[in-house]
Design a protein around this motif. Structure first.
Motif: not given
Length: 226
Positions: A135-149
């Protein structure tokens, strides 16, 4: 225990419905509001920092199977640093839900980078404790998504990048000027303005001069690139 309207709205923005609402309430409670029967978010902040680090480590390894440790480290630092956490917090309007003591409210605590970054880490821990790692991973990846890219560009030190920009145009190095200082002696807050000889400026406020300088440099770079 039900959530107040502001916390229900925050819960919706996070995309996680809490089985234990008290965790979200604790995550947004600053130490200036702690007291008997009311826990603050410092312990959750400690845990959330580690959860964020693990999620980002895995995400970076998946994103680039050929990158060496020397390439991954600056990308990782760019994604987990306090300034980035605070930026994410601003995007979900976490500041509106913070529970602050009167002194922090009067000093603009809802906009402070350090408070927002800490609270974002605490929220991550709250989701982790409530719903588990996935659950934490899914939220983080969604909120940080564009930054990871875009982390390859973001990982460059902002002050260094701005200095290189100025030097490449035959300009002297940027000047950093402290324009204001507030807060108690043990926890000062600095406002720094960065100036180029051409007249462009940007300003930032943070709990350390270094953080304020970095954020000001990043803001000016974004202006220049725009």
């Amino acid at each position: 225990m039900s959530l107040s309207a502001d916390l229900r709205a925050l819960q919706d923005r996070l995309g996680h419905e809490f089985a234990r609402p008290e965790l979200l309430r604790r995550a947004v409670t600053h130490s200036s509001m702690s007291g008997p029967g009311r826990e603050d978010n410092q312990r959750l902040e400690f845990l959330g920092d580690r959860v964020l680090g693990l999620v980002m480590s895995e995400a970076l390894l998946r994103a680039d199977g050929q990158a060496r440790e020397g390439q991954l480290a600056p990308r990782f630092n760019a994604l987990v640093r306090k300034e980035t956490c605070a930026d994410v917090a601003r995007e979900i309007d976490l500041g509106a839900a913070l529970k602050l003591g009167r002194s922090e409210q009067l000093s603009g605590g809802r906009r402070k980078m350090a408070l927002l970054g800490d609270a974002m880490e605490a929220v991550i821990a709250a989701v982790y404790v409530d719903g588990g790692f996935e659950a934490a991973q899914a939220m983080i990846l969604r909120l940080w998504g564009k930054r990871i890219a875009s982390v390859e560009e973001d990982s460059k030190d902002a002050k260094t990048a701005l200095q290189e920009w100025a030097q490449g145009r035959g300009l002297p190095p940027p000047a950093y000027v402290e324009t204001a200082r507030s807060g108690p002696d043990h926890q000062p807050v600095f406002t720094i303005e960065v100036r180029l000889e051409t007249g462009e400026t940007a300003e930032a406020t943070a709990g350390s001069k270094r953080s304020a300088e970095q954020t000001a440099a990043q803001t000016l770079l974004q202006k220049l690139n725009a």
